[in-house]
Structure formats: structure tokens, C-alpha cells
Motif scaffolding. Structure first.
Motif, PDB file in Angstrom:
ATOM      1  N   THR A 257      -4.243  43.117   2.662  1.00  0.00           N
ATOM      2  CA  THR A 257      -3.468  44.241   2.064  1.00  0.00           C
ATOM      3  C   THR A 257      -2.324  43.932   1.644  1.00  0.00           C
ATOM      4  N   LEU A 258      -1.780  44.810   0.507  1.00  0.00           N
ATOM      5  CA  LEU A 258      -0.256  44.356   0.069  1.00  0.00           C
ATOM      6  C   LEU A 258       0.860  45.091   0.991  1.00  0.00           C
ATOM      7  N   THR A 259       0.450  46.200   1.509  1.00  0.00           N
ATOM      8  CA  THR A 259       1.418  47.012   2.303  1.00  0.00           C
ATOM      9  C   THR A 259       1.164  47.270   3.799  1.00  0.00           C
ATOM     10  N   THR A 281       0.415  43.319  10.932  1.00  0.00           N
ATOM     11  CA  THR A 281       1.466  43.660  10.078  1.00  0.00           C
ATOM     12  C   THR A 281       2.705  42.818  10.739  1.00  0.00           C
ATOM     13  N   THR A 307      -1.433  42.130   6.443  1.00  0.00           N
ATOM     14  CA  THR A 307      -0.628  41.798   5.365  1.00  0.00           C
ATOM     15  C   THR A 307      -0.419  40.175   5.321  1.00  0.00           C
ATOM     16  N   ILE A 361       3.965  48.068  -6.587  1.00  0.00           N
ATOM     17  CA  ILE A 361       4.107  47.204  -5.325  1.00  0.00           C
ATOM     18  C   ILE A 361       4.827  45.935  -5.753  1.00  0.00           C
ATOM     19  N   TYR A 364       8.261  46.637  -6.908  1.00  0.00           N
ATOM     20  CA  TYR A 364       9.326  46.860  -5.689  1.00  0.00           C
ATOM     21  C   TYR A 364       9.697  45.520  -5.041  1.00  0.00           C
ATOM     22  N   PHE A 365       8.954  44.905  -4.868  1.00  0.00           N
ATOM     23  CA  PHE A 365       9.277  43.391  -4.082  1.00  0.00           C
ATOM     24  C   PHE A 365      10.069  42.445  -5.129  1.00  0.00           C
ATOM     25  N   ARG A 549       2.654  58.181   2.096  1.00  0.00           N
ATOM     26  CA  ARG A 549       3.645  57.241   1.899  1.00  0.00           C
ATOM     27  C   ARG A 549       3.442  56.842   0.482  1.00  0.00           C
ATOM     28  N   SER A 551       3.670  53.610  -0.209  1.00  0.00           N
ATOM     29  CA  SER A 551       3.003  52.460  -0.175  1.00  0.00           C
ATOM     30  C   SER A 551       1.611  52.393   0.211  1.00  0.00           C
ATOM     31  N   ASP A 552       1.007  53.549   0.554  1.00  0.00           N
ATOM     32  CA  ASP A 552      -0.417  53.751   0.842  1.00  0.00           C
ATOM     33  C   ASP A 552      -1.240  53.765  -0.391  1.00  0.00           C
ATOM     34  N   GLY A 720       7.937  53.329   2.232  1.00  0.00           N
ATOM     35  CA  GLY A 720       7.465  52.419   3.023  1.00  0.00           C
ATOM     36  C   GLY A 720       5.935  52.612   3.495  1.00  0.00           C
TER      37      GLY A 720
END
Length: 720
Positions: A257-259, A281, A307, A361, A364-365, A549, A551-552, A720
């Protein structure tokens, strides 16, 4: 010629021990032998770019054994992840090679290991790149290692390059070690994920360029992998599909997953469906990580839901599948992660399930890249004006950067010679430094090109393996004949109504705990804010709640568009308000909630207070009004920003700066103070979003100092 044959026979015997072949029939492949021979006979520097599973570790362990028998010093391997280190220590022991590791997980062993290295009792020392920038290691052990090492190995060498997908500034400390190596000490750099640009940059960074360098670059096709993409309508369909189809995937594997939030969501859902899975993670405790790795290696779990914390170096030859719930932002990163599968089996499935949240996502990064020149110059100025070295906590209140970005920036400046890490923190060197804006802008454009390449990978009707090979500049790229585009789709995209309902219910379940701030950041008095130590219990917020969240993959997908900077400020949507009311009701009934009846339970709130918002006042105001109306509570009013503190109200990106801003600007208006006095008791403190948590902490402190009882934070979203 005889010497060459004898050396080859000796190398093959070492390989047999390394791979556990009691018959002694194991043989190095010709390309592996070419690398070993260059290191041992010619003492050359080599860069090896070969696919995962090619046998790069065999090259440096066999070379180590041969060099040690000829009186060379220990091999130093710089390796990025603990999983890689653990696997390699075990592998080395099989060949009679004594390996030790120095990393953040074993500080109690460092002194003993230093002694073993000095006494010649260790053949291989594996070092994490972060150790290279540790003051004691850099100043004391690193010079001794440079003087005595028999072979330097840089594993996952693409981390050196800021063109690569996993740049790590700690790696650049290797330039110092390379410069100090005695003449004739061989160097081996290895990676599986480097295109032509990264290869050239790594060669330059390591000093392996020039006529004396040996570059071994092999084809990157993985004959055991079958790649496919399955585009499903939404997150619920993806989760439902995985819940129904996971059993049908071969063997055990990894679900990326990405987060962190998504990893926890997916693993919780799959466990509810009866699967043996574990999450892995960056927030997983080290002991739990080790247990999860062992469980996957022993096939005690069907999958790790992970992750990118589980990536380079994890070695399970019979890994049967890799599934991505969400696209990585780079084809190179994707190739590296899927390369974990199918190393020791004839067939493994690789599947990408892209999601609509992927782009947010990625954005964000991308936003947390190298800081602007203004921020860098500000940091250098603060260090220059200081009369002593400044630690990260001491520096943070004076610069506008989160601690993780600040530390990364300082490491880059350290390598560039502008700052130096010393006992007690960081200091400037006085050396001139130039902000390479052109390079940073070019890197940003490269990132954008990589993101577009991932969109193209999803959409391509051509061979998927060939696509990845071409992105890695593999001259031998050709159609694989196995992927879903070459051989036709093999995956049924349908999900049953029951599975879809279960997945939707899981993703739509609202409510995330908000842990309150309990300690003030260090260094605040130095910037004129007299707050330090523990926040008094009678000034703290209670543990609060958020709807979800950002990020979910559940509520995050609903909340991100609502809270994006481009979204219009409008009243809270009815479905979102209804979900927040559900959160509030569940909170009341939970252990410790005001409806639970426990001795230590919260008291039912007596009113609602809003946090002021300059960007979304209608959204926050309507949320507070709606909760007050549904809960039959008075809307007591809103906190406010002091007009004279306008300059401090801009968003700050670290805890100290955010607190500094809020301490100077957030106030309790007279009408709210009067309402609190007239309605004593706990209050709900309502906001749209919390990131650092300091708005809620400062707001709670002000409310409690003005007569409120407990302060119960309630927000739409948690970062987050």
C-alpha cells in the motif's frame, strides 16, 4: 592460466557453502565470475546493475572469502535495511564467513563489534548508511575501516543518486571513505533498479567512472513474473476483490500500500475475512517487524500488508505474488518491489490495482522534496549566529521545516561541506555553498515524468515487462509473452455483492482516535514562547476523534477533495455531518465515553466551540452548528485570531513554528469567555483538520484556562 582455474575452483567451493550445496556442484555464472575476478585478481572498482535474484550478494561474499584468505582486511558492506542485514548475516555464516552488523537496532553491541573488527575476528561488517553520518562512527571507526578494509561494497547503490527513486543523503558520506581507501582496495557497487542516468550518476558519486571501472549491466526481464493491471471502480471494489481472490494467488506474498493508514486498514479487513496476514510499516516496532518477516519466510502468513518499509533486501525466493493496492510513483520503484517475487520459483503473479487516491499521495511526497533556497539560507544563518552547535530540537523552533525534512537537508549540506555534525548537534563550516536550483528543478521534472510513466504503464496495451525494461534503459527489452496484454487477462474482475457490502462497511466505518499533545516542544523559550516540559494535566485536551485519516482509502478518499486547497468553502455535506454524528455517538458509548457509565468516564459535553478558520470558515462553522443542533447542545462560540498577530497566522510546517504562531495569535473572545463561565463543564472543540495537533492543544489550554472542563477535540480529518 592454472592460477585462474585454481581461483575459479576456490570461488565455486565458497559458493557451494554459501548456498548450502553439500554436493559441491554449485558454480558461479560467467557474469558473476567476471565480477569476482575483477575484484580479487585485478582489485578493480565495479558497478553491477543486475535484476533482483541475479546473485549480487554471492559476488561479494565469494570475493570476501577469497580476499580474506589472501590476507585482506574485512569487507565493509553499506546496506540500507535491517531485513537485508539479517538475511545476509545468516547467508555469510553458511560459507564460514563471520559477519556482524552495526545499525540502530543493536547499539548495545557496537563496542563489542568494534573490538572484533580491530582484532581481525570479523570478515564482514554490515553498516547502515545512517551510521556513516554518526559523529562517533564517522570520526573514530570510519577512518580505521578505510585504512584496513579489504573490500568496500555499496548495496542498493541507486540510493546515492538523487535521480533515483530512493535517494538517501547518508550514502554520500561514502565519498569520504572512498577518498581515504588505500590504492588497490576493490569497490563493488550493486543495484537492480537503475536506468542509464542513475547508473552514470552512481558511477560518478562512487568514483567508479573512468577507464578503470568495470560496469556489468544485464537484462532485466524476469521470466518467472506474470504482470497484470486490474482497474476497479473504487476502493471498496479493490478491497472486496482482494478479500475474495487472495486465496487463489500462488503461495504467500506481499500486498503493498502507499500509506501506513492503508496498510492498517487492509490488514484489519483481511484478518476479519479469516486470512493470516500482518501489517509491516515504518511505524511497526522492530520486534514485530522481525516476527512478521519470519512468519512470511516460514509461510505462516498468506501475506504481509506493507508499505515501502518492506523493500530492498527482503529475500524470500519462493515468494509467489506481489499485489499493489495503489500505484507507486515511479516505474523503477515498482520494478524493484515486484522483483521480490519469483526469485526461486518458476511462476509468480504481479498485480497492480490503481486507485484514485494515488495522485494525491504522489503530490504529498513530491511536496516534501529538497527545501527552497530561502529555507536553506535561513537555517544556515541560524547556525552561523549560534554560539554553540544546535541539535535538531533546538534548531527546529527557529526554522520553518518539519524535523524529518530539516534532518535530510542538513545531511545534504553536510556532504556538500556547508555544515558539519558534531557532538551536541550541527554547526556551519564557513565554506561557501551554492543552491543548485537548476538541478533540483530538473529532479522535480524527472519525478513528474516518472509519475506520467506510471499512468502510461496502467494504460498501455503493449507488453508490461517490456515497458518496465525500457524505463530502466534495458537494451534487450522485448515482449515477455506472459503478461495480461501479451497472453490475455487471467483475472476475473467481478466481486460478489456480499463481499462488496463487507468491504464498503469496513471503509465507511467512521472514527479515528486523536491522541492529545502532552509535552511542549523543546527550545520554545529561545524564540520568546515561555512553554516547556509537560503540559499540565488540567490544561490538556482529552483524547479526541476524527472522522478519518486523509491517507486512508476509506474516508480519506471522501475527505481529500473536500479539504483540498482548490475546494470551495461550503457548508459541510449532509453525509459527512451524519458520519461525524455517528463518530460522536460511538465515542459516547465507547469505554471511557460519557455514555459508558464507567467510574473514569468523560462527562457529557455541555456545549460546542469552533476553531476559527481563515480558509474554510463556512465548513467549520456549519460543522459546529450541525453538531450542536443534532446533539441539542448550545453553540458557545468560536476561538479567534488576534488581529495584531496577523503575520504569525500563516501555516508553519513544524511543531515549534506552529506553536509559536498559535501562542501569539489564538485567543478567547470575551463573549466566548462569558459563555464558558455561564455553562461550566466539558466542551466539544470542533475543527476541519488536524496535522501537528497544536491548534487543538493551544485551543484546549485557552478554553480550560477560561473555565471549561474537559476539552474533547472533534475534527473531520487527521493527517497521516
Amino acid at each position: 592460466m592454472n592460477d585462474d582455474l585454481e581461483l575459479r575452483a576456490e570461488a565455486d567451493a565458497l559458493l557451494a557453502g554459501l548456498v548450502g550445496d553439500p554436493t559441491g556442484s554449485a558454480r558461479l555464472r560467467e557474469d558473476q565470475w567476471q565480477a569476482v575476478s575483477a575484484l580479487v585478481r585485478e582489485r578493480r572498482r565495479a558497478l553491477v546493475v543486475q535484476r533482483t535474484g541475479w546473485g549480487k550478494s554471492a559476488v561479494y561474499f565469494v570475493a570476501t572469502g577469497l580476499l580474506r584468505r589472501r590476507g585482506a582486511g574485512p569487507t565493509v558492506i553499506v546496506s540500507p535495511l535491517l531485513a537485508l542485514m539479517r538475511n545476509q548475516v545468516d547467508s555469510a555464516a553458511c560459507a564460514g564467513i563471520r559477519a556482524r552488523t552495526i545499525n540502530s537496532a543493536n547499539p548495545e553491541e557496537w563496542e563489542t563489534i568494534h573490538g572484533e573488527v580491530e582484532r581481525g575476528e570479523t570478515d564482514v561488517l554490515l553498516v547502515s548508511p545512517e551510521r556513516l553520518n554518526s559523529v562517533d562512527f564517522r570520526d573514530q571507526l570510519l577512518p580505521r575501516l578505510a585504512a584496513t578494509t579489504g573490500l568496500l561494497v555499496v548495496d542498493e547503490a541507486h540510493c546515492i543518486s538523487d535521480w533515483g527513486h530512493d535517494f538517501r543523503p547518508d550514502y554520500r558520506r561514502l565519498r569520504t571513505m572512498l577518498a581515504d581507501l588505500p590504492e588497490g582496495v576493490p569497490v563493488l557497487a550493486t543495484t537492480a533498479t537503475a536506468n542509464a542516468r542513475v547508473t552514470a550518476d552512481v558511477a560518478e558519486q562512487l568514483g567508479t567512472g573512468g577507464a578503470d571501472a568495470l560496469v556489468l549491466r544485464g537484462p532485466l526481464d524476469r521470466e518467472s513474473l506474470r504482470l497484470g493491471v486490474l482497474t476497479l471502480p473504487d476502493a471498496a471494489h479493490r478491497l472486496a476483490w482482494l478479500g475474495e481472490r487472495l486465496d487463489g494467488l500462488p503461495g504467500s506474498g506481499i500486498i503493498y500500500t502507499l500509506t501506513v493508514a492503508a496498510a492498517e486498514e487492509v490488514s484489519a479487513y483481511l484478518r476479519q475475512r479469516g486470512y493470516a496476514v500482518a501489517s509491516y510499516t515504518g511505524k511497526t516496532e522492530n520486534a514485530d517487524r522481525l516476527q512478521a518477516e519470519e512468519d512470511l519466510l516460514a509461510n505462516r502468513v498468506k501475506a504481509l500488508v506493507a508499505t515501502s518499509a518492506l523493500g530492498m533486501g527482503f529475500d524470500k525466493p519462493d515468494l509467489g505474488f506481489v499485489v499493489h493496492l495503489g500505484s507507486p510513483s515511479s516505474p523503477i520503484a515498482y520494478y524493484q518491489q515486484v522483483g521480490r517475487a519469483g526469485r526461486g520459483v518458476d511462476h509468480a503473479d504481479v498485480l497492480l490495482l490503481p486507485g484514485r487516491e494515488d495522485e494525491a499521495i504522489w503530490a504529498y511526497f513530491a511536496s516534501v522534496g529538497f527545501p527552497s533556497e530561502e529555507q536553506v539560507r535561513q537555517t544556515l544563518a541560524v547556525l552561523e549566529q549560534a554560539d554553540r552547535p544546535l541539535s535538531l530540537p533546538a534548531l527546529e523552533p527557529q526554522v520553518d521545516l518539519r524535523r524529518s525534512r530539516l534532518e535530510t537537508m542538513l545531511k545534504v549540506l553536510d556532504v556538500d561541506g556547508a555544515v558539519r555534525r558534531v557532538k551536541g548537534g550541527w554547526t556551519v563550516t564557513g565554506q561557501p555553498w551554492m543552491y543548485d536550483a537548476q538541478r533540483y528543478a530538473w529532479v522535480a521534472r524527472q519525478r513528474e515524468a516518472e509519475q506520467q510513466a506510471m499512468r502510461d504503464y496502467v494504460a498501455t496495451t503493449g507488453c508490461r515487462m517490456e515497458f518496465l525494461q525500457r524505463r530502466l534503459d534495458d537494451e534487450k527489452a522485448a515482449p515477455c509473452g506472459r503478461c495480461d496484454n501479451c497472453a490475455g487477462p487471467w483475472l476475473d474482475p467481478s466481486v460478489s455483492p456480499g463481499a462488496l457490502a463487507a468491504a464498503s462497511g469496513e471503509l465507511e466505518r467512521p472514527g479515528v482516535e486523536l491522541e492529545p499533545r502532552r509535552m511542549w516542544p523543546t527550545g520554545m523559550p529561545a524564540v520568546g514562547v515561555d512553554l516547556k516540559g509537560r503540559i499540565p494535566a488540567d490544561e490538556q485536551a482529552a483524547t479526541g476523534r476524527a472522522l478519518g485519516r486523509l491517507s486512508d482509502i476509506g474516508w480519506g478518499n471522501r475527505l481529500r477533495p473536500l479539504l483540498s486547497p482548490q475546494a470551495p468553502d461550503a457548508p459541510v455535506p449532509d453525509d459527512v455531518l451524519s458520519a461525524v454524528v455517528t463518530v460522536l455517538a460511538d465515542w459516547a458509548r465507547s469505554p471511557g465515553g460519557w455514555a459508558s457509565g464507567g467510574a473514569d468516564a468523560l462527562t457529557r459535553p455541555v456545549g460546542v466551540v469552533a476553531v476559527p478558520s481563515r480558509t474554510r470558515p463556512h465548513l467549520v462553522g456549519s460543522l459546529a452548528e450541525g453538531l450542536a443542533r443534532v446533539g441539542r447542545l448550545p453553540l458557545l462560540g468560536s476561538l479567534a485570531y488576534a488581529p495584531e498577530a496577523e503575520e504569525y497566522t500563516a501555516h508553519r510546517s513544524n511543531s515549534a513554528q506552529r506553536l509559536r504562531s498559535l501562542a501569539a495569535s489564538l485567543t478567547v473572545p470575551g463573549e466566548l469567555s462569558a459563555a464558558l463561565a455561564a455553562t461550566p463543564g466539558p466542551v466539544l472543540l470542533v475543527d476541519d483538520f488536524t496535522d501537528t495537533g497544536w491548534t487543538l492543544a493551544v485551543g484546549a489550554r485557552l478554553l480550560r484556562r477560561n473555565g471549561a472542563g474537559q476539552v474533547l477535540p472533534l475534527t473531520l480529518a487527521l493527517a497521516g
